[in-house]
Design an enzyme around this catalytic site. Structure first.
Site, PDB file in Angstrom:
ATOM      1  N   GLY A  88      32.937  31.065 -35.875  1.00 28.77           N
ATOM      2  CA  GLY A  88      32.446  31.728 -37.077  1.00 28.77           C
ATOM      3  C   GLY A  88      32.714  33.214 -37.013  1.00 28.77           C
ATOM      4  O   GLY A  88      33.389  33.707 -36.102  1.00 28.77           O
ATOM      5  N   GLY A  90      30.923  37.135 -37.184  1.00 26.42           N
ATOM      6  CA  GLY A  90      29.713  37.931 -37.078  1.00 26.42           C
ATOM      7  C   GLY A  90      29.888  39.245 -37.807  1.00 26.42           C
ATOM      8  O   GLY A  90      30.896  39.467 -38.500  1.00 26.42           O
ATOM      9  N   GLY A  91      28.897  40.114 -37.655  1.00 21.35           N
ATOM     10  CA  GLY A  91      28.943  41.387 -38.358  1.00 21.35           C
ATOM     11  C   GLY A  91      30.096  42.273 -37.930  1.00 21.35           C
ATOM     12  O   GLY A  91      30.554  43.120 -38.708  1.00 21.35           O
ATOM     13  N   MET A  92      30.597  42.085 -36.714  1.00 19.68           N
ATOM     14  CA  MET A  92      31.630  42.982 -36.199  1.00 19.68           C
ATOM     15  C   MET A  92      32.895  42.271 -35.727  1.00 19.68           C
ATOM     16  O   MET A  92      33.799  42.917 -35.209  1.00 19.68           O
ATOM     17  CB  MET A  92      31.057  43.789 -35.023  1.00 19.68           C
ATOM     18  CG  MET A  92      29.973  44.768 -35.406  1.00 19.68           C
ATOM     19  SD  MET A  92      30.610  46.191 -36.297  1.00 19.68           S
ATOM     20  CE  MET A  92      31.441  47.049 -34.954  1.00 19.68           C
ATOM     21  N   VAL A  95      34.089  35.031 -33.848  1.00 22.00           N
ATOM     22  CA  VAL A  95      33.554  34.410 -32.636  1.00 22.00           C
ATOM     23  C   VAL A  95      34.332  33.135 -32.335  1.00 22.00           C
ATOM     24  O   VAL A  95      34.502  32.279 -33.212  1.00 22.00           O
ATOM     25  CB  VAL A  95      32.050  34.095 -32.783  1.00 22.00           C
ATOM     26  CG1 VAL A  95      31.502  33.503 -31.488  1.00 22.00           C
ATOM     27  CG2 VAL A  95      31.269  35.360 -33.159  1.00 22.00           C
ATOM     28  N   LYS A 110      32.922  37.006 -28.828  1.00 25.32           N
ATOM     29  CA  LYS A 110      32.940  37.763 -30.078  1.00 25.32           C
ATOM     30  C   LYS A 110      34.031  38.810 -29.953  1.00 25.32           C
ATOM     31  O   LYS A 110      33.953  39.721 -29.135  1.00 25.32           O
ATOM     32  CB  LYS A 110      31.579  38.416 -30.337  1.00 25.32           C
ATOM     33  CG  LYS A 110      31.478  39.078 -31.691  1.00 25.32           C
ATOM     34  CD  LYS A 110      30.058  39.524 -31.965  1.00 25.32           C
ATOM     35  CE  LYS A 110      29.895  40.065 -33.373  1.00 25.32           C
ATOM     36  NZ  LYS A 110      28.497  40.454 -33.669  1.00 25.32           N
ATOM     37  N   ASP A 204      19.288  42.527 -39.524  1.00 24.92           N
ATOM     38  CA  ASP A 204      20.062  41.545 -40.285  1.00 24.92           C
ATOM     39  C   ASP A 204      19.542  40.133 -40.017  1.00 24.92           C
ATOM     40  O   ASP A 204      20.323  39.191 -39.833  1.00 24.92           O
ATOM     41  CB  ASP A 204      21.552  41.646 -39.942  1.00 24.92           C
ATOM     42  CG  ASP A 204      22.443  40.992 -41.004  1.00 24.92           C
ATOM     43  OD1 ASP A 204      21.967  40.823 -42.147  1.00 24.92           O
ATOM     44  OD2 ASP A 204      23.597  40.655 -40.694  1.00 24.92           O
TER      45      ASP A 204
END
Length: 337
Positions: A88, A90-92, A95, A110, A204
């Site tokens: 998936g 992530g914010g940065m 992954v 990540k 978040d």
């Protein structure tokens, strides 16, 4: 004179085999074993059929096979890890599920894209996420084990969670029962209490950032937007950008994300509890601006309007967690417990 025998593998299939070997994913002897097995089945030899055989033998993942069939032979390793498939975003970063090439341990990697590494602010923020995650060691928080750079990419090595996030769980199985929803929120609150005690505000919290393991354990994930009190994080360039997710963000965070405290996470957790019980976000709107405005001005919705069997105490808890003024919410995750 006897005509020369036709090769078993046609040119596209031989090219596929060459890419498998070049990528370092499969040994030639393993490929030969699969070929023999397919011959015994009388299967026609194509690159796709051979790929299916290698997948069936556990030698390739579907993601690896599709990349190889598309002509790729690089990008399957990162540092000491063999990449198995994407998990998936992530914010940065993205992954991936990775396997350590010696220890054979599965980890979540990540990875920050190479184009983002050149952005000093984003690269520093990614490093700070790693540092913040490293300070947290709790059963209800996804653990971070390492930070490294390879091939021009920065990446964080994290605990792999065998399960799905709570948003996906609700979409798959429908709304949660009150006991299950409360248990999920209790576990997330335990993790947040640990983080808050160490000066880390998540900023978040939402269903997709709460991972549900197959054994029922819930873990807080993705510290990409976390505010850490003991780090000198420069957020000047984020003044005009929303930090958080519009459906779950606290009113004060939408105005000034730099000054929020633990109560912003509690508000987002209240929105998440509402989602688990109803299958929808608390406020609707066609635009982000409309939803943010409702977080600022509209009264917290009553769960019982959608879930009539919800106990009064639970509905009132949701509304208290979603109070507009931080001082009207539980003061801390520890108090919420």
């Amino acid at each position: 004179m006897t005509a020369p025998s036709q090769p078993i593998l046609d040119e596209p299939t031989r090219s596929f085999v060459q890419r498998c070997l070049s990528a370092g994913l499969v040994e030639i002897n393993d490929i030969k074993k699969v070929v023999v097995s397919l011959q015994a089945e009388g299967s026609a030899f194509t690159a796709k059929r051979l790929a299916e055989g290698l997948i069936g033998a556990g030698l390739l993942t579907h993601w690896q096979a599709n990349k190889l069939l598309a002509g790729k032979s690089k990008g399957f390793y990162l540092g000491s890890y063999r990449l198995l498939r994407p998990l998936g975003k992530g914010g940065m970063g993205v992954v991936y599920l990775g396997e350590h090439h010696v220890m054979k341990r599965l980890m979540a990697l990540k990875i920050m894209p190479p184009e983002s590494v050149a952005d000093k602010r984003r690269a520093d923020r990614f490093r700070e996420e790693a540092r913040a995650s490293a300070q947290l060691d709790h059963p209800n928080i996804v653990r971070a084990y390492d930070f490294a750079e390879a091939g021009g990419k920065l990446y964080i090595v994290m605990e792999y969670i065998d399960g799905i996030d709570l948003q996906a769980a609700v979409r798959r199985d429908g709304v949660m029962s009150v006991p299950l929803a409360l248990d999920a929120i209790r576990q997330a609150t335990c993790g947040l209490a640990h983080a808050h005690d160490r000066g880390v505000i998540h900023r978040d919290i939402k269903p997709s950032n709460l991972m549900l393991r197959t054994d029922g354990v819930v873990k807080v994930s993705d510290m990409g937007l976390a505010r850490v009190s003991w780090m000198g994080i420069d957020e000047q360039s984020t003044n005009n950008r929303l930090l958080g997710t519009a459906d779950f963000v606290a009113p004060e965070q939408a105005i000034n994300s730099k000054s929020v405290d633990a109560r912003a996470d509690i508000y987002s957790l209240g929105c998440t509890l509402y989602y688990l019980l109803t299958g929808q976000a608390p406020f609707s709107g066609n635009t982000i601006a409309q939803r943010l405005a409702k977080h600022q001005t509209a009264a917290p919705p009553d769960v019982r309007s959608i879930h009539p069997d919800c106990p009064n105490a639970v509905a009132e808890l949701v509304m208290r967690m979603m109070a507009k003024r931080p001082e009207d919410r539980p003061k801390s995750a520890a108090e919420l417990l």
